[in-house]
Design a protein around this motif. Structure first.
Motif, PDB file in Angstrom:
ATOM      1  N   ARG A 346      45.092 -21.367  74.326  1.00  8.91           N
ATOM      2  CA  ARG A 346      45.277 -22.627  75.048  1.00  8.91           C
ATOM      3  C   ARG A 346      45.589 -23.712  74.033  1.00  8.91           C
ATOM      4  NH1 ARG A 346      40.550 -25.399  78.453  1.00  8.91           N
ATOM      5  NH2 ARG A 346      39.715 -25.896  76.403  1.00  8.91           N
ATOM      6  N   ASP A 349      43.108 -29.073  73.691  1.00  9.40           N
ATOM      7  CA  ASP A 349      42.532 -29.819  74.830  1.00  9.40           C
ATOM      8  C   ASP A 349      41.491 -30.789  74.270  1.00  9.40           C
ATOM      9  OD1 ASP A 349      41.409 -30.788  77.132  1.00  9.40           O
ATOM     10  OD2 ASP A 349      40.756 -28.863  77.917  1.00  9.40           O
ATOM     11  N   ARG A 372      43.914 -37.012  77.523  1.00 10.44           N
ATOM     12  CA  ARG A 372      43.277 -35.756  77.161  1.00 10.44           C
ATOM     13  C   ARG A 372      44.316 -34.628  77.181  1.00 10.44           C
ATOM     14  NH1 ARG A 372      39.023 -32.517  81.064  1.00 10.44           N
ATOM     15  NH2 ARG A 372      39.005 -30.709  79.702  1.00 10.44           N
ATOM     16  N   MET A 443      47.042 -23.940  82.956  1.00 10.08           N
ATOM     17  CA  MET A 443      45.725 -23.990  83.576  1.00 10.08           C
ATOM     18  C   MET A 443      45.876 -24.798  84.846  1.00 10.08           C
ATOM     19  SD  MET A 443      42.888 -24.385  80.678  1.00 10.08           S
ATOM     20  CE  MET A 443      41.679 -23.975  81.905  1.00 10.08           C
ATOM     21  N   GLU A 445      43.772 -26.961  86.853  1.00  7.38           N
ATOM     22  CA  GLU A 445      42.450 -27.599  86.785  1.00  7.38           C
ATOM     23  C   GLU A 445      42.477 -29.040  87.285  1.00  7.38           C
ATOM     24  OE1 GLU A 445      40.990 -27.475  82.750  1.00  7.38           O
ATOM     25  OE2 GLU A 445      42.960 -27.846  81.899  1.00  7.38           O
ATOM     26  N   ASP A 469      36.963 -28.103  85.362  1.00 11.51           N
ATOM     27  CA  ASP A 469      37.612 -29.389  85.609  1.00 11.51           C
ATOM     28  C   ASP A 469      38.077 -29.519  87.052  1.00 11.51           C
ATOM     29  OD1 ASP A 469      37.520 -30.939  83.228  1.00 11.51           O
ATOM     30  OD2 ASP A 469      38.780 -29.415  82.294  1.00 11.51           O
ATOM     31  N   ARG A 479      31.616 -33.889  85.051  1.00 16.64           N
ATOM     32  CA  ARG A 479      30.970 -32.613  84.742  1.00 16.64           C
ATOM     33  C   ARG A 479      29.867 -32.698  83.692  1.00 16.64           C
ATOM     34  NH1 ARG A 479      35.831 -29.230  81.741  1.00 16.64           N
ATOM     35  NH2 ARG A 479      34.229 -28.046  80.674  1.00 16.64           N
TER      36      ARG A 479
HETATM   37 MG    MG Z   1      39.328 -27.709  81.520  1.00 19.10          MG
END
Ligand code: MG
Ligand code: PEP
Length: 592
Positions: A346, A349, A372, A443, A445, A469, A479
């Motif tokens: 990935r 992030d 982000r 992803m 999310e 997420d 979260r």
């Molecule tokens: Mg995430």
């Protein structure tokens, strides 16, 4: 800071309930981890007070040096001299004549107390070094900051703080731990950790599960009830911390551990078997990792490769980002060691609850909604390209797939792909070896991506649903905020509907869809995920054997019936109850 100050020490057994985030039972002495920076007192001093301030400064330097030498010795005895040598650079800082002379000159010139003068000089040092275009010098900033904090604590007459300074096994208790703090934990000495803040899907909790360290979060005000040195037992299954456990409690927990060990032993027997349902549907079961050190656990867990490599951990605890070569070596090693399976890398992030001094991240009001992940990468193309080139090169060596995080819609995907094409062109010009066409996925999310999954599915090779997420954005529940952790409900009907939309869109466009959020490792919810049709599950290595056992115990028609049924239910609790009933009737031993 004063929240963690030692107070009176209770003698009786006392229980505290928090949120269980990483399974296991641990018993050891507490080490309170001090988290906040000291407040620096500022006051004017007279000429008569000057010698006293100089003497205080000299004593603080001597005490800091002794403290560092002691830590170095203890670490060397406990885990070897190589790890202890990281403190060599710290020792050089306390002996640095230029820094010391500057403080002495500042004392005479500014007529201020030594804490204020020393703090100012150390800050100026760090700022200047941080601006120099030399990675080695910039790395030294971290050492100076650490030493400066220790000197200030000695000047203030406070006990030292340290995550790595204890040579015996212990349990860390803290107001909060950042993902960087957790990444620096010594796994052989830290038996567990407990924080006042946090929730199940904060990255610190995810790290604890990956590292297989029992952990409890959301234990409000626990620092004011405990002292360093207190004896505690933590139950990472139920989220209970027991202060001064009685012999009866210890016996009770001994029994629980034996039962858990028996289950683990049985799980060990299925390590080499396939994660296939009782009616023959194979579900790819892979592992999530944050650090390359976890590779051994991945192999031991019986996972089929890596379904999520959170590369941002490469960028934490340092002052400069990793260059292309360092990243290439890292990705190549992971890809080679994962063969014959694949690795989903990935892309960075960063942001949200993950901060690092190595990147220029601006402070934001709402970091989880801010700059982000892919947003940061698209705004900082050089950082993004460095990573993409390293991934493309590693893909020539192993079975590497690329996944973009936090994609909100098609345009963002296309922009990321355009940067990828530029990277290929650059590598071609350089004559470097790289994979010209690795599988690219996204992803899912963000609810917008879930709702437009049909658009995205036409232009990627796979989806991986980031439920951590997706849930926070769908229900608008932060979260990492323990105050609203009870509202963070994976079985909220809106979440289940989003999952269904994503899976259906993927299959309609003939691509596979996995889940790499913590839902994939929640064995109560495996029947629902299989019933919705997910093709892959990726979870922390520590839970992979349980997930495999759950998959093997289920049949697809049973799961599909459950999914149809819960899609018609209207509350999170009703959906959860049905999921637990199905899970319980197929693998009760995993749930007890
Ligand atoms: Mg995430
Ligand atoms: C997710 O959001 O579910 C996920 C897997 O990514 P992270 O937890 O790193 O945000």
């Amino acid at each position: 800071m004063s929240r963690c100050e030692p107070q009176t020490k209770p003698k009786q057994e006392k229980r505290f309930q928090g949120i269980a985030v990483a399974p296991g039972i641990a018993q050891a002495q507490v080490v309170i981890h001090w988290v906040d920076d000291e407040e620096i007192p500022q006051r004017a001093i007279t000429a008569e007070e000057l010698p006293e301030e100089i003497a205080r400064f000299e004593s603080a330097l001597i005490a800091t040096r002794a403290e560092l030498l002691e830590i170095q010795q203890r670490i060397s005895d406990a885990i070897g001299s190589k790890d202890a040598s990281i403190f060599d650079a710290h020792l050089l800082v306390v002996e640095d004549r230029t820094l010391i002379d500057e403080v002495l000159r500042g004392l005479e010139k500014d007529h201020q107390n030594v804490e204020a003068v020393f703090h100012k000089v150390a800050e100026c040092y760090c700022r200047t070094l941080g601006e120099i275009d030399d990675p080695y010098l910039r790395e030294r900033v971290v050492d100076i900051e650490d030493v400066a904090r220790r000197v200030i604590r000695h000047l203030l007459g406070k006990a030292p703080r340290n995550l790595a300074s204890h040579d015996s096994r212990h349990i860390i208790v803290s107001h909060n731990l950042t993902p960087s703090d957790t990444a620096s934990i010594n796994r052989s000495l830290v038996l567990g950790f407990v924080t006042e803040q946090g929730s199940k899907t904060s990255h610190t909790a995810i790290m604890a599960r990956s590292m297989d360290i029992p952990a409890i979060v959301g234990l409000h005000d626990i620092c004011s009830h405990l002292n360093s040195g207190d004896d505690v037992l933590i139950d990472g299954y139920s989220g209970i911390l027991i202060l001064n456990p009685t012999p009866e409690t210890l016996q009770e927990y001994g029994g629980i551990e034996l039962k858990k060990e028996a289950v683990e032993e049985k799980l060990e027997l299925i390590r080499e078997t396939s994660s296939t349902t009782s009616d023959g549907r194979h579900i790819i079961l892979s592992a999530n990792i944050e650090l390359p050190e976890e590779l051994e656990d991945v192999t031991a867990s019986g996972a089929e490769g890596i379904g999520l490599y959170r590369t941002e951990f490469l960028y934490l605890n340092r002052t400069t980002p990793p260059d292309e070569e360092e990243q290439y070596e890292n990705y190549r090693l992971i890809a080679e060691r994962s063969k014959p399976h694949s690795v989903i890398i990935r892309t960075l992030d960063i942001g949200g609850d993950k901060e690092t001094g190595s990147l220029d991240l601006e402070e934001e009001q709402n970091p989880f909604l801010g700059c982000r992940a892919i947003r940061f990468c698209l705004q900082n193309p050089e950082i993004f390209k460095t990573q993409l080139r390293a991934i493309l090169r590693a893909a020539a060596v192993g079975n590497v797939r690329v996944m973009y995080p936090m994609v909100s819609g098609l345009e963002e995907l296309r922009r990321a792909n355009a940067v990828m094409e530029e990277c290929k062109q650059e590598l071609r010009q350089r004559g470097a070896e790289f994979h010209p066409d690795p599988d690219i996925g996204v992803m899912i999310e963000i609810p917008s991506a879930a709702l437009c999954a049909d658009h995205l599915a036409r232009e990627v090779k796979f989806f991986s649903i980031g439920t951590n997420d997706l849930i926070q954005y769908a229900i608008a529940v932060d979260r990492v905020n323990d105050r609203i952790a009870h509202l963070y409900e994976p079985t909220h009907p809106a979440v289940i509907r989003l999952l269904k939309i994503v899976v259906d869109a993927a299959h309609k466009n003939n691509i596979w869809v996995g889940v790499c959020g913590e839902m994939a490792g929640d064995i109560q919810l495996i029947p629902l995920l299989l019933g919705l049709g997910v093709d892959e599950l990726s979870a922390s290595s520590s839970v992979v054997p349980r997930v495999k056992k759950a998959v093997q115990s289920l049949s697809l028609p049973t799961c599909q019936r459950l999914a149809d049924e819960v899609l018609a239910l209207d509350t999170a609790s009703a959906i959860l109850t049905r999921c637990i009933e199905v899970a319980h009737s197929h693998y009760a031993e995993l749930l007890d």
